[in-house]
Design an enzyme around this catalytic site. Sequence first.
Site, PDB file in Angstrom:
ATOM      1  N   ASP A   1      10.244   9.647  15.894  1.00  0.00           N
ATOM      2  CA  ASP A   1       9.338   8.726  15.213  1.00  0.00           C
ATOM      3  C   ASP A   1      10.064   7.402  15.027  1.00  0.00           C
ATOM      4  O   ASP A   1      11.210   7.230  15.467  1.00  0.00           O
ATOM      5  CB  ASP A   1       8.894   9.309  13.861  1.00  0.00           C
ATOM      6  CG  ASP A   1       7.463   8.915  13.504  1.00  0.00           C
ATOM      7  OD1 ASP A   1       7.150   7.704  13.625  1.00  0.00           O
ATOM      8  OD2 ASP A   1       6.677   9.778  13.098  1.00  0.00           O
TER       9      ASP A   1
ATOM     10  N   TYR B   1       0.822  -1.203   0.000  1.00  0.00           N
ATOM     11  CA  TYR B   1       0.000   0.000   0.000  1.00  0.00           C
ATOM     12  C   TYR B   1       0.860   1.259   0.000  1.00  0.00           C
ATOM     13  O   TYR B   1       0.563   2.242   0.658  1.00  0.00           O
ATOM     14  CB  TYR B   1      -0.972  -0.039   1.179  1.00  0.00           C
ATOM     15  CG  TYR B   1      -1.980  -1.136   0.978  1.00  0.00           C
ATOM     16  CD1 TYR B   1      -3.132  -0.919   0.245  1.00  0.00           C
ATOM     17  CD2 TYR B   1      -1.725  -2.419   1.449  1.00  0.00           C
ATOM     18  CE1 TYR B   1      -4.033  -1.943   0.012  1.00  0.00           C
ATOM     19  CE2 TYR B   1      -2.621  -3.453   1.214  1.00  0.00           C
ATOM     20  CZ  TYR B   1      -3.770  -3.204   0.497  1.00  0.00           C
ATOM     21  OH  TYR B   1      -4.648  -4.229   0.247  1.00  0.00           O
TER      22      TYR B   1
ATOM     23  N   HIS C   1      -5.412  10.399  19.231  1.00  0.00           N
ATOM     24  CA  HIS C   1      -6.727   9.987  18.720  1.00  0.00           C
ATOM     25  C   HIS C   1      -6.668   8.662  17.970  1.00  0.00           C
ATOM     26  O   HIS C   1      -7.709   8.097  17.645  1.00  0.00           O
ATOM     27  CB  HIS C   1      -7.358  11.092  17.864  1.00  0.00           C
ATOM     28  CG  HIS C   1      -6.784  11.246  16.496  1.00  0.00           C
ATOM     29  ND1 HIS C   1      -7.452  11.906  15.489  1.00  0.00           N
ATOM     30  CD2 HIS C   1      -5.607  10.847  15.950  1.00  0.00           C
ATOM     31  CE1 HIS C   1      -6.725  11.907  14.394  1.00  0.00           C
ATOM     32  NE2 HIS C   1      -5.603  11.276  14.647  1.00  0.00           N
TER      33      HIS C   1
END
Length: 336
Positions: free
Chosen positions: A203, A140, A241
């Site tokens: 990250d 992807y 979130h």
Amino acid sequence: MAVDKEVQLHAQAWDHALSYIKPTALDAAVELEIPDILEDHGGPMSLSELSAATGCPREPLYRLMRFLIFHGIFTKSDDCYAQSPLSRLFTRENLGLYMLMQATPATRSPAGLSGEALKTGTPLYLKSIRGEDSWNDPAYGFHMRAFTNAMTAHSRLTAAAIVTNYPTAFDGVRSVVDVGGRHGMAIGRLVEAFPWVRGITFDLPEIVADAPPLKGVDFVGGDMFKSVPKADAVMLMWILHDWSDDKCIEILKKCKEAIPTSTGKVMIVDAIINEEGEGDEFSGARLSLDMIMMATTTQGKERSYKEWVHLLNKAGFSKHSVKNIKTIEFVIDAYP
């Protein structure tokens, strides 16, 4: 005022950008037979009653109904849900079967909501990628490039909103870690505006390895569930979130460990879902984001102020403040 007009246009743009999710939410409600169940019941139903009748767990059902009530499809009074003149038009005797025609595998969006997915907790989106983790699936690559580009553009806009509407955000802060900052676009914009701040983008190693150099920004690879680099402040922009409450608490505790006890802060840059009867120009967009999180993740959600306070308390923060930066997100400053 010109600024108010700009904010209104920004909110309208968000509404258009997220507009695809609204019809899929209505599709899901019709699939769950909510209009027919309420009609047959002959009166309001509690969340527990509606959950039992639809076979849909309480939390996703609550979020779905909150969204549809905001858009005037159903009504709510005394914590019970009821039909509206509009929702009655979506029973199977009216437009319900027409809506179901739009909810077949051939016509529905894989990034949309479905009644069955809400029941099982497996979003259509995850099924469309064979149940694999799309973030790490090399098949992807095109999707990931689009995702990265979108997040980069969004982070720039959000950083600009902080610069404009929260100019004191980094007073007394000499260093800040942007957790999950990918290629550093947000922290780069902030360091440019607040040049006394040293920026650190943190990250996964494979992500920061591909990051181009940025003035005033260091790149560090690692795992936020294990440790976070030390700094005066830690920023979590559109990170929490994505995660369940338990995972959020883990992340927040690691961020708390990374900052000075007396002067440090954790900056959460995320949406806050407005309580009933409250709101601003971005209220609808935030609810749409919550539907998109429910449609594309198994854990993610947008949270209300009470839900954020619960997480901060569980993670051991002693106080916090909230800054409205006149966009879809707020800045929640949490202090040890």
